[in-house]
Design a protein around this motif. Structure first.
Motif, PDB file in Angstrom:
ATOM      1  N   TYR A 205      -6.866  -5.820   1.068  1.00  0.00           N
ATOM      2  CA  TYR A 205      -5.541  -5.634   0.472  1.00  0.00           C
ATOM      3  C   TYR A 205      -5.009  -4.202   0.589  1.00  0.00           C
ATOM      4  CZ  TYR A 205      -6.493 -10.135  -1.740  1.00  0.00           C
ATOM      5  OH  TYR A 205      -6.791 -11.455  -1.966  1.00  0.00           O
ATOM      6  N   ILE A 206      -5.812  -3.288   1.117  1.00  0.00           N
ATOM      7  CA  ILE A 206      -5.391  -1.889   1.051  1.00  0.00           C
ATOM      8  C   ILE A 206      -4.160  -1.620   1.910  1.00  0.00           C
ATOM      9  CG2 ILE A 206      -6.977  -1.068   2.855  1.00  0.00           C
ATOM     10  CD1 ILE A 206      -7.302   1.467   0.986  1.00  0.00           C
ATOM     11  N   LYS A 207      -4.081  -2.220   3.090  1.00  0.00           N
ATOM     12  CA  LYS A 207      -2.905  -1.990   3.956  1.00  0.00           C
ATOM     13  C   LYS A 207      -1.629  -2.484   3.269  1.00  0.00           C
ATOM     14  CE  LYS A 207      -5.007  -4.160   7.306  1.00  0.00           C
ATOM     15  NZ  LYS A 207      -5.275  -4.856   8.593  1.00  0.00           N
ATOM     16  N   LYS A 208      -1.706  -3.677   2.703  1.00  0.00           N
ATOM     17  CA  LYS A 208      -0.533  -4.238   2.012  1.00  0.00           C
ATOM     18  C   LYS A 208      -0.179  -3.401   0.786  1.00  0.00           C
ATOM     19  CE  LYS A 208      -1.374  -8.985   3.516  1.00  0.00           C
ATOM     20  NZ  LYS A 208      -1.723 -10.365   3.083  1.00  0.00           N
ATOM     21  N   SER A 209      -1.214  -2.902   0.101  1.00  0.00           N
ATOM     22  CA  SER A 209      -0.964  -2.090  -1.093  1.00  0.00           C
ATOM     23  C   SER A 209      -0.272  -0.788  -0.724  1.00  0.00           C
ATOM     24  CB  SER A 209      -2.281  -1.806  -1.822  1.00  0.00           C
ATOM     25  OG  SER A 209      -2.857  -3.003  -2.303  1.00  0.00           O
TER      26      SER A 209
END
Length: 266
Positions: A205-209
């Motif tokens: 989820y880090i890229k989307k976050s």
């Protein structure tokens, strides 16, 4: 094992109980061999044999029939048979009850009947006997899909509080942030996206976050801060879908700043 069961069926002509149990265990053997149609035929035969109704295996037969359909991706029939099991399984605290409730929820989820999915995931959560964290997360996720963001937030907050070591912890944090975006509370959403960014560097989820944080900053007209965040996405995750989105946003920002040359230089 199947050969031994066939021999037992010969003796079952004289012993009805032996015959019914042999049919059941032969069906279970076929299930283990992934021969689901054969397993199901025998289980349907078993539930009609004299004496089967009063046995524990009678309940389990409905449960296994549900799984034969589930494994074949026939989710409509899977849900029907898991529900039949739930109706006759009086011990609502058993692992079988919880698992059947979860699989019923999964079947309805795949069929996109999210209200029914919520109902059965909720039964699994109430039972609390098996994979409760998963059921709780799925119930929350489906609440979001039907537009009930307050219920989603409440259930995900419950998951974080009750299961701090859950494998779904970062999923719950991200979905909380998404729920707050839906109810137009970007400040609260930012808090949860930042938790992902700061504490879950290997999370999916880090890229989307990062993108969401950049977009929140962009919407607050802090263009220079947004530039930094979007560049971070491009540089850390080159070639990704998120990097392409970030590049598009960088172009928009430089246009807003009347500085297109800097975009092309970048």
């Amino acid at each position: 094992a199947l050969q031994h069961f066939d021999k037992s069926l010969q003796y079952g002509i004289f012993d009805k109980n032996l015959r019914s149990y042999t049919i059941y265990w032969k069906a279970e053997a076929y299930y283990k061999l992934e021969k689901y149609a054969k397993s199901r035929d025998l289980l349907n035969e078993f539930v009609l044999t004299p004496g089967a109704f009063s046995s524990d295996e009678y309940k389990r037969a409905h449960y296994t029939i549900g799984y034969t359909y589930f494994e074949e991706k026939n989710y409509t029939q899977a849900a029907i048979w898991f529900r039949k099991f739930l109706d006759i399984q009086k011990d609502t605290k058993s692992e079988y009850f919880s698992d059947a409730a979860i699989r019923t929820g999964d079947s309805y989820y795949i069929l996109k009947d999210f209200n029914q999915a919520i109902k059965f995931y909720g039964k699994a959560v109430t039972s609390g006997s098996y994979d409760t964290e998963y059921a709780l997360f799925q119930e929350a996720f489906c609440q979001g899909l039907v537009g009930n963001q307050s219920a989603k937030i409440s259930l995900l907050s419950q998951l974080l509080k009750q299961y701090p070591s859950s494998q779904y912890y970062d999923d719950a944090i991200f979905e909380l942030a998404e729920a707050y975006i839906k109810i137009e509370n970007p400040e609260k959403a930012m808090e949860y996206y930042q938790i992902i960014i700061q504490n879950y560097s290997v999370s999916s989820y880090i890229k989307k976050s990062l993108l969401q944080v950049a977009f929140i900053i962009y919407n607050s007209e802090k263009l220079d801060e947004a530039l930094i965040m979007y560049k971070r996405v491009v540089e850390q995750y080159p070639g990704s879908e998120e990097a392409q989105t970030a590049l598009n946003m960088l172009r928009n920002i430089y246009r807003k700043k009347s500085d297109v040359n800097s975009y092309f230089a970048y």
